[in-house]
Design an enzyme around this catalytic site. Structure first.
Site: not given
Length: 118
Positions: A104, A106
């Site tokens: 992922h 950010h």
């Protein structure tokens, strides 16, 4: 640390088993607000397919890291931070602060971001 798809929080968010505040849905990605934001804009961008970290996603050679970067640009535009600037961070491994082992990015912005970051 787990990279089992059945135990993965982000896989459960992608499938709708766990709720999240979704800000953008792409064919291959999902972007949602971080539950512990570190900036006025803090959005996580995840691929729908499970990869434990950015290194494994990049090694797969399927363009998923590129897709995350493209989606980050679109989220930044929608959030009004594309012009002022934003940061896209990938933590890889526990020593770097990765706590959910599904790659992922950010997306952080909306305030000054100092360097070095931590």
């Amino acid at each position: 640390m787990t990279d089992s798809r059945s135990d993965c929080l982000f896989c459960k968010i992608v499938t709708g088993e766990v709720p999240a505040e979704v800000v953008r849905e792409g064919e291959r990605t999902l972007a949602f607000r971080d539950i512990n934001p570190q900036a006025p804009t803090h959005v996580l961008i995840v691929p729908r397919e499970h990869y434990p970290d950015v290194a494994s996603a990049g090694a797969a050679g399927v363009g998923v890291v590129d897709e995350i970067a493209r989606e980050a640009r679109e989220v930044a535009r929608a959030e009004g931070i594309a012009e002022s600037g934003y940061r896209l961070v990938f933590n890889t491994g526990p020593g770097a602060g990765q706590t959910v082992f599904h790659v992922h990015g950010h997306l952080l912005g909306g305030r000054g971001l100092q360097w070095p970051p931590g």
